[in-house]
Design a protein around this motif. Structure first.
Motif, PDB file in Angstrom:
ATOM      1  N   GLN A  37     -18.174 -37.437  46.535  1.00 19.84           N
ATOM      2  CA  GLN A  37     -19.368 -38.037  45.945  1.00 19.84           C
ATOM      3  C   GLN A  37     -20.472 -38.052  46.988  1.00 19.84           C
ATOM      4  OE1 GLN A  37     -18.833 -41.641  43.758  1.00 19.84           O
ATOM      5  NE2 GLN A  37     -21.001 -42.154  43.849  1.00 19.84           N
ATOM      6  N   ASP A  38     -21.632 -37.483  46.628  1.00 19.51           N
ATOM      7  CA  ASP A  38     -22.823 -37.449  47.472  1.00 19.51           C
ATOM      8  C   ASP A  38     -23.924 -38.201  46.737  1.00 19.51           C
ATOM      9  OD1 ASP A  38     -21.580 -35.811  49.380  1.00 19.51           O
ATOM     10  OD2 ASP A  38     -22.283 -33.970  48.433  1.00 19.51           O
ATOM     11  N   GLY A  39     -24.037 -39.487  46.982  1.00 22.78           N
ATOM     12  CA  GLY A  39     -25.070 -40.269  46.303  1.00 22.78           C
ATOM     13  C   GLY A  39     -24.832 -40.303  44.807  1.00 22.78           C
ATOM     14  N   GLU A  40     -25.760 -39.713  44.063  1.00 11.42           N
ATOM     15  CA  GLU A  40     -25.679 -39.709  42.597  1.00 11.42           C
ATOM     16  C   GLU A  40     -25.024 -38.449  42.043  1.00 11.42           C
ATOM     17  OE1 GLU A  40     -26.560 -42.302  40.561  1.00 11.42           O
ATOM     18  OE2 GLU A  40     -26.702 -43.336  42.471  1.00 11.42           O
ATOM     19  N   GLN A  41     -24.413 -37.635  42.924  1.00 11.07           N
ATOM     20  CA  GLN A  41     -23.762 -36.408  42.478  1.00 11.07           C
ATOM     21  C   GLN A  41     -22.318 -36.362  42.947  1.00 11.07           C
ATOM     22  OE1 GLN A  41     -26.276 -33.263  44.100  1.00 11.07           O
ATOM     23  NE2 GLN A  41     -26.966 -32.837  42.021  1.00 11.07           N
TER      24      GLN A  41
END
Length: 66
Positions: A37-41
């Motif tokens: 998970q990278d922030g909102e993605q």
């Protein structure tokens, strides 16, 4: 040699957070991929063959992406 962005597109799938709700565990068990998970993605990373198979799996489960 191809462009780096083209290679990256064949080795990863970017999805919004929540897109894998209920199927992430099965996805990781069935395919040799890493899910981060990278922030909102959510980033699914794997070999081109695994990414193609994983994208087919996601499509069968109603997950759409460009």
């Amino acid at each position: 040699m191809g462009a780096a962005s083209r290679f990256r597109d064949s080795t990863q799938i970017l999805l919004p957070v929540g897109a894998l709700d209920g199927i992430r565990e099965e996805l990781e068990q069935q395919f040799t991929v890493s899910v981060h998970q990278d922030g909102e993605q959510v980033r699914i990373i794997g070999s081109p063959v695994e990414i193609k198979d994983a994208s087919d799996y996601l499509a069968r489960h109603g997950v759409t992406f460009a």
